[in-house]
Motif scaffolding. Structure first.
Motif, short mmCIF file in Angstrom:
data_model
loop_
_atom_site.label_atom_id
_atom_site.label_comp_id
_atom_site.label_asym_id
_atom_site.label_seq_id
_atom_site.Cartn_x
_atom_site.Cartn_y
_atom_site.Cartn_z
N GLU A 306 36.52 45.96 45.37
CA GLU A 306 36.25 46.53 46.68
C GLU A 306 37.36 47.47 47.13
OE1 GLU A 306 35.28 43.20 49.18
OE2 GLU A 306 33.44 42.82 48.06
N GLY A 307 37.83 48.25 46.17
CA GLY A 307 38.84 49.25 46.48
C GLY A 307 40.23 48.69 46.72
N LYS A 308 40.39 47.39 46.46
CA LYS A 308 41.72 46.79 46.70
C LYS A 308 42.28 46.20 45.41
CE LYS A 308 41.19 45.38 51.53
NZ LYS A 308 39.75 45.48 51.79
N PHE A 309 43.59 46.18 45.33
CA PHE A 309 44.24 45.56 44.19
C PHE A 309 44.71 44.17 44.59
CE2 PHE A 309 44.60 50.07 43.32
CZ PHE A 309 44.20 50.10 41.99
N ILE A 310 44.20 43.17 43.86
CA ILE A 310 44.58 41.80 44.17
C ILE A 310 45.49 41.30 43.06
CG2 ILE A 310 43.69 39.48 44.68
CD1 ILE A 310 40.90 41.05 45.04
N ARG A 311 46.71 40.98 43.42
CA ARG A 311 47.70 40.55 42.44
C ARG A 311 47.37 39.13 41.97
NH1 ARG A 311 53.31 40.07 41.08
NH2 ARG A 311 54.10 42.07 41.76
N ARG A 312 47.29 38.94 40.67
CA ARG A 312 46.95 37.63 40.14
C ARG A 312 48.06 37.04 39.28
NH1 ARG A 312 43.78 35.24 43.43
NH2 ARG A 312 41.67 36.04 43.54
N GLY A 313 49.25 37.58 39.42
CA GLY A 313 50.39 37.02 38.70
C GLY A 313 50.30 37.26 37.20
N SER A 314 50.98 36.41 36.48
CA SER A 314 51.09 36.61 35.05
C SER A 314 50.38 35.48 34.32
CB SER A 314 52.56 36.64 34.68
OG SER A 314 52.70 36.92 33.35
N PRO A 315 49.35 35.78 33.53
CA PRO A 315 48.70 34.71 32.78
C PRO A 315 49.73 34.00 31.91
CG PRO A 315 47.53 36.80 32.52
CD PRO A 315 48.80 37.10 33.23
N ILE A 316 49.77 32.68 32.01
CA ILE A 316 50.79 31.91 31.28
C ILE A 316 50.39 31.76 29.82
CG2 ILE A 316 52.02 29.67 31.16
CD1 ILE A 316 52.55 31.30 33.72
N ALA A 317 49.12 31.49 29.61
CA ALA A 317 48.64 31.26 28.25
C ALA A 317 47.18 31.70 28.17
CB ALA A 317 48.76 29.77 27.91
N PRO A 318 46.70 31.99 26.96
CA PRO A 318 45.32 32.46 26.85
C PRO A 318 44.31 31.46 27.38
CG PRO A 318 46.30 32.11 24.67
CD PRO A 318 47.38 31.94 25.67
N THR A 319 44.65 30.20 27.34
CA THR A 319 43.69 29.18 27.73
C THR A 319 43.85 28.74 29.18
OG1 THR A 319 45.21 27.61 26.81
CG2 THR A 319 43.32 28.20 25.43
N GLU A 320 44.81 29.31 29.85
CA GLU A 320 45.07 28.90 31.23
C GLU A 320 43.80 29.05 32.07
OE1 GLU A 320 47.57 30.15 35.15
OE2 GLU A 320 47.31 31.54 33.49
#
Ligand code: 2PG
Length: 342
Positions: A306-320
């Motif tokens: 929706e035109g916004k950037f939502i920060r989702r941090g850093s994926p810790i592991a592929p299975t997280e």
């Protein structure tokens, strides 16, 4: 007419004499900017078309011509910029390159083109594992080898196993000689666009100097000001503000339209070019950006929605699990990979 493009190609656009559009510079991809939003039009004969071309101008009417185009970016898609913003969602991964040989030696690097260390290679591979379930449709890197190595090494770990391919649009011959003549192969590829605008901040007379020795000579505070302030440039180099002028402009002009069209994008770049982009994404002030530090080889995930950037941090592991709970699309993509690979 061939419609072998890496963009999803689902239609054609006819431009006639009255259209007021004239193409210059050979028969390859062009970009034009009509009112309000961008249209990307490709008319390469065969092979991969990519964005970033500027060899055209909209100056006068031309003869009728058929072009392949990406409908999600076109004005004929009944969509406005606003409705596209609402309907599409895309993942954006930012990754600072892994440790370089000059990071290891604690030297100011800037635009000097230094490769990764063995540790940097491992960091890039590890980063790749962490994002191996996240869709990547396009990759943007700087023109510097440490960012390109990082992107390529990270993609060796991706479960989808598409092949990242560096676009060579520097001249007509490079473009023609790097064409791919199979649409199936193109579908199994990810275009990699290398752009100097994403390069590290140019560090001027500090390039090649040791950071500790420079602090001993000019004082810790002065050197910190050069390294982290927003608007104070190092001697004959770029301030973060100057770096942002090209990096953020490139992001807005070339990368945001791709996200807007639903493409999932990875950017492999540098401490300061990424700081300037994150400043834009997270709406940081020039005060706040001072304390923003990025580690080497750590992927950061944003969802563009929706035109916004939502920060989702850093994926810790592929299975997280958490990462995939962020959006239904990400969860579905991962599930599709699971099904494909089992
Ligand atoms: O040397 C450089 O080019 C940068 C990134 O490594 O250093 P700094 O931490 O000062 O931004």
């Amino acid at each position: 007419m061939a419609n072998a493009m890496l963009h999803q190609t689902v239609g054609t656009l006819q431009l006639h004499g009255s259209s007021g559009i004239h193409f210059q510079g050979g028969n390859n991809s062009v970009r034009l900017v009509p009112k309000g939003f961008k249209v990307e039009v490709g008319f390469c004969k065969r092979g991969i078309c990519s964005s970033g071309e500027k060899k055209f101008s909209v100056i006068q009417a031309s003869a009728s011509q058929t072009y392949v185009f990406d409908p999600v970016l076109s004005p004929s898609n009944n969509g406005t910029h606003e409705s596209l913003k609402k309907s599409n969602e895309a993942a954006l991964i930012l990754i600072r390159h892994g440790e370089s040989l000059w990071n290891e030696k604690n030297l100011f690097t800037g635009c000097v083109d230094v490769p990764l260390t063995k540790k940097g290679v491992e960091e890039a591979i590890e980063a790749g594992k962490r994002i191996s379930n996240i869709p990547v449709d396009m990759i943007f890197t700087s023109a510097l080898i440490r960012a390109q190595m990082t992107a390529m090494l990270a993609m060796t770990q991706h479960r989808r196993k598409k092949v990242p391919i560096i676009m060579h649009n520097e001249n007509e011959q490079a473009r023609v000689w790097s064409q791919i003549h199979s649409e199936d192969t193109i579908k199994q590829s990810i275009p990699v666009i290398a752009a100097w605008q994403l390069n590290e901040r140019m560090y001027g007379e500090l390039q090649g100097l040791n950071k500790q020795e420079t602090a001993d000579r000019f004082g810790k505070e002065k050197v910190h000001e050069w390294r982290r302030s927003y608007d104070i440039p190092p001697p004959n180099g770029e301030s973060l503000e100057m770096c942002a002028e090209r990096a953020v402009a490139y992001f807005k002009d070339e990368i945001e339209p791709q996200l807007l069209s639903g493409k999932n994008v990875m950017i492999a770049a540098h401490g300061n070019s990424l700081r300037s982009i994150i400043m834009y994404l997270d709406k940081l002030t020039s005060q706040e950006v001072i304390s923003l530090e990025l580690s080497t080889g750590i992927p950061m995930l944003y969802i563009f929605k929706e035109g916004k950037f939502i920060r989702r941090g850093s994926p810790i592991a592929p299975t997280e699990a958490g990462v995939y709970a962020y959006t239904r699309k990400l969860a579905q993509y991962r599930q599709k990979l699971d099904e494909m690979l089992h």
